[in-house]
Scaffold this motif. Structure first.
Motif, mmCIF file in Angstrom:
data_model
loop_
_atom_site.group_PDB
_atom_site.id
_atom_site.type_symbol
_atom_site.label_atom_id
_atom_site.label_comp_id
_atom_site.label_asym_id
_atom_site.label_seq_id
_atom_site.Cartn_x
_atom_site.Cartn_y
_atom_site.Cartn_z
ATOM 1 N N VAL A 162 0.850 -1.193 0.000
ATOM 2 C CA VAL A 162 0.000 0.000 0.000
ATOM 3 C C VAL A 162 0.889 1.248 0.000
ATOM 4 O O VAL A 162 2.077 1.178 0.335
ATOM 5 N N PRO A 163 0.341 2.413 -0.388
ATOM 6 C CA PRO A 163 1.145 3.644 -0.350
ATOM 7 C C PRO A 163 1.753 3.888 1.029
ATOM 8 O O PRO A 163 1.154 3.566 2.060
ATOM 9 N N ILE A 164 2.953 4.450 1.041
ATOM 10 C CA ILE A 164 3.699 4.633 2.287
ATOM 11 C C ILE A 164 3.237 5.884 3.016
ATOM 12 O O ILE A 164 3.317 7.001 2.483
ATOM 13 N N VAL A 165 2.738 5.699 4.228
ATOM 14 C CA VAL A 165 2.366 6.831 5.080
ATOM 15 C C VAL A 165 3.133 6.826 6.398
ATOM 16 O O VAL A 165 3.177 7.836 7.095
ATOM 17 N N SER A 166 3.733 5.680 6.750
ATOM 18 C CA SER A 166 4.533 5.570 7.974
ATOM 19 C C SER A 166 6.013 5.484 7.611
ATOM 20 O O SER A 166 6.374 4.782 6.665
ATOM 21 N N ASN A 167 6.864 6.177 8.358
ATOM 22 C CA ASN A 167 8.309 6.118 8.154
ATOM 23 C C ASN A 167 8.717 6.314 6.696
ATOM 24 O O ASN A 167 9.416 5.475 6.110
ATOM 25 N N PRO A 168 8.295 7.421 6.069
ATOM 26 C CA PRO A 168 8.745 7.669 4.690
ATOM 27 C C PRO A 168 10.253 7.937 4.659
ATOM 28 O O PRO A 168 10.892 8.087 5.706
ATOM 29 N N LEU A 169 10.801 7.986 3.447
ATOM 30 C CA LEU A 169 12.233 8.193 3.264
ATOM 31 C C LEU A 169 12.503 9.671 3.006
ATOM 32 O O LEU A 169 11.874 10.273 2.133
ATOM 33 N N ALA A 170 13.437 10.246 3.760
ATOM 34 C CA ALA A 170 13.871 11.628 3.543
ATOM 35 C C ALA A 170 15.220 11.613 2.839
ATOM 36 O O ALA A 170 16.106 10.831 3.187
ATOM 37 N N MET A 171 15.375 12.490 1.853
ATOM 38 C CA MET A 171 16.596 12.578 1.063
ATOM 39 C C MET A 171 17.245 13.938 1.302
ATOM 40 O O MET A 171 16.581 14.979 1.229
ATOM 41 N N ALA A 172 18.551 13.945 1.575
ATOM 42 C CA ALA A 172 19.293 15.207 1.675
ATOM 43 C C ALA A 172 19.764 15.607 0.286
ATOM 44 O O ALA A 172 20.321 14.785 -0.449
ATOM 45 N N ASP A 173 19.530 16.859 -0.083
ATOM 46 C CA ASP A 173 20.057 17.381 -1.344
ATOM 47 C C ASP A 173 21.580 17.299 -1.278
ATOM 48 O O ASP A 173 22.203 17.902 -0.398
ATOM 49 N N ALA A 174 22.183 16.537 -2.190
ATOM 50 C CA ALA A 174 23.633 16.325 -2.151
ATOM 51 C C ALA A 174 24.405 17.639 -2.191
ATOM 52 O O ALA A 174 25.504 17.738 -1.627
ATOM 53 N N ARG A 175 23.842 18.662 -2.820
ATOM 54 C CA ARG A 175 24.536 19.950 -2.927
ATOM 55 C C ARG A 175 24.604 20.680 -1.592
ATOM 56 O O ARG A 175 25.405 21.603 -1.439
ATOM 57 N N SER A 176 23.774 20.267 -0.641
ATOM 58 C CA SER A 176 23.745 20.947 0.657
ATOM 59 C C SER A 176 24.621 20.265 1.693
ATOM 60 O O SER A 176 24.704 20.721 2.838
ATOM 61 N N GLY A 248 -2.936 4.404 13.636
ATOM 62 C CA GLY A 248 -3.380 3.168 13.009
ATOM 63 C C GLY A 248 -2.994 3.022 11.552
ATOM 64 O O GLY A 248 -3.470 2.103 10.871
ATOM 65 N N ALA A 249 -2.125 3.907 11.051
ATOM 66 C CA ALA A 249 -1.689 3.810 9.660
ATOM 67 C C ALA A 249 -0.926 2.510 9.446
ATOM 68 O O ALA A 249 -0.236 2.028 10.356
ATOM 69 N N PRO A 250 -1.031 1.913 8.260
ATOM 70 C CA PRO A 250 -0.320 0.651 8.023
ATOM 71 C C PRO A 250 1.190 0.847 8.112
ATOM 72 O O PRO A 250 1.709 1.902 7.722
ATOM 73 N N PRO A 251 1.916 -0.138 8.644
ATOM 74 C CA PRO A 251 3.375 -0.030 8.724
ATOM 75 C C PRO A 251 3.990 -0.024 7.329
ATOM 76 O O PRO A 251 3.418 -0.553 6.382
ATOM 77 N N ARG A 252 5.147 0.592 7.252
ATOM 78 C CA ARG A 252 5.826 0.690 5.963
ATOM 79 C C ARG A 252 6.328 -0.667 5.498
ATOM 80 O O ARG A 252 6.891 -1.431 6.276
ATOM 81 N N GLN A 253 6.172 -0.932 4.204
ATOM 82 C CA GLN A 253 6.821 -2.053 3.527
ATOM 83 C C GLN A 253 7.557 -1.482 2.320
ATOM 84 O O GLN A 253 6.948 -0.808 1.487
ATOM 85 N N SER A 254 8.842 -1.755 2.219
ATOM 86 C CA SER A 254 9.627 -1.155 1.132
ATOM 87 C C SER A 254 10.751 -2.094 0.722
ATOM 88 O O SER A 254 11.075 -3.047 1.431
ATOM 89 N N ILE A 255 11.314 -1.791 -0.452
ATOM 90 C CA ILE A 255 12.488 -2.514 -0.920
ATOM 91 C C ILE A 255 13.450 -1.499 -1.512
ATOM 92 O O ILE A 255 13.027 -0.516 -2.138
ATOM 93 N N GLU A 256 14.736 -1.709 -1.281
ATOM 94 C CA GLU A 256 15.761 -0.938 -1.985
ATOM 95 C C GLU A 256 16.668 -1.924 -2.708
ATOM 96 O O GLU A 256 17.094 -2.927 -2.131
ATOM 97 N N ALA A 257 16.876 -1.657 -3.987
ATOM 98 C CA ALA A 257 17.793 -2.470 -4.798
ATOM 99 C C ALA A 257 19.038 -1.653 -5.034
ATOM 100 O O ALA A 257 18.975 -0.438 -5.253
#
Length: 263
Positions: A162-176, A248-257
């Motif tokens: 399902v769409p991710i609503v718990s523990n999303p991924l934050a990305m740092a702008d590499a230039r910063s 009560g949001a569903p827990p995150r399920q993700s994969i990184e390759a």
């Protein structure tokens, strides 16, 4: 949105991340964290984000996968999909998928399926040393010739359910991110030792996330690039606790390759 990022305090202590146990799902770490409330911007509102400029980009990417927990299907179906994606998005002549990690925010699912938890610590998976070393470990006799040319380690991260609503991924702008913000940590596995970077706090950091990521889209991001011509080389990232996540949001399920990309 304001949310808390877990940074690492630079105390001079040797930093170690250790993975062990069944399917390497257990973790031990040294070093203290420093939690900072930062602005995390909605990357969906930024059409100018790019892999070489910022270190990451969100892409539409439909997959034919039926069951991401099926290791054989992953290698037969998903790995070739990721290869084509990296060649298209990064312009690589060749890409090799060498690893993947499944994660779940549900402890019982992690124990049942022997998968890992979301990582609440800002980090980058490879360092100036461990990037080329991974090529040597994976590519064997080809490595010396391949290391004479530009290569990158590029990862693909997505929801598997399902769409991710718990523990999303934050990305740092590499230039910063300044070079002195990156702290070397030893990465211990049962059969090898690598290196990662942990991130120490700098108010110049700019953070982004992509709300409610769906199964048919992915974040493509660089964790190493051998080129030193000004393009993004390291892209720190972390999961975080989104204060807007409903109870009560569903827990995150993700994969990184993880892929080696050769140019």
């Amino acid at each position: 949105m304001q949310a808390e990022i877990h940074y690492t305090r630079d105390t001079g202590e040797k930093l170690v991340n250790e993975t062990f146990g069944p399917n390497n799902i257990r973790r031990r770490t040294s070093g203290g964290d420093e939690r900072r409330s930062v602005e995390i911007a909605d990357g969906r509102k930024r059409a100018d984000l790019a892999l070489d400029a910022n270190g990451f980009v969100l892409v539409e990417h439909r997959t034919a996968m039926r069951n991401f927990f099926d290791a054989d299907e992953l290698k037969r179906v998903y790995y070739p999909e990721v290869v084509q994606l990296i060649q298209r998005v990064a312009g690589a002549k060749r890409a090799v998928v060498f690893d993947h990690t499944l994660r779940s925010g549900d402890e019982s699912e992690r124990e049942a399926k022997l998968i890992r938890e979301p990582v609440l610590s800002a980090h980058n998976d490879y360092t100036e040393w461990s990037g080329p070393n991974r090529v040597r470990e994976i590519m064997g006799g080809e490595a010396d010739a391949l290391l004479q040319h530009r290569f990158a380690i590029i990862q693909v991260w997505r929801a598997i359910g399902v769409p991710i609503v718990s523990n999303p991924l934050a990305m740092a702008d590499a230039r910063s991110v300044a070079p002195e913000d990156l702290l070397v940590a030893e990465r211990r596995y049962p059969h090898r030792v690598g290196q990662t970077y942990r991130l120490k706090y700098n108010p110049a950091h700019r953070w982004f996330y992509f709300p409610e990521m769906r199964r048919d889209e992915a974040i493509v991001f660089k964790v190493y690039d051998s080129a030193t011509d000004g393009r993004a080389r390291f892209t720190p990232h972390t999961s975080f606790q989104d204060p807007s996540t409903p109870p009560g949001a569903p827990p995150r399920q993700s994969i990184e390759a993880r892929t080696l990309a050769f140019f």
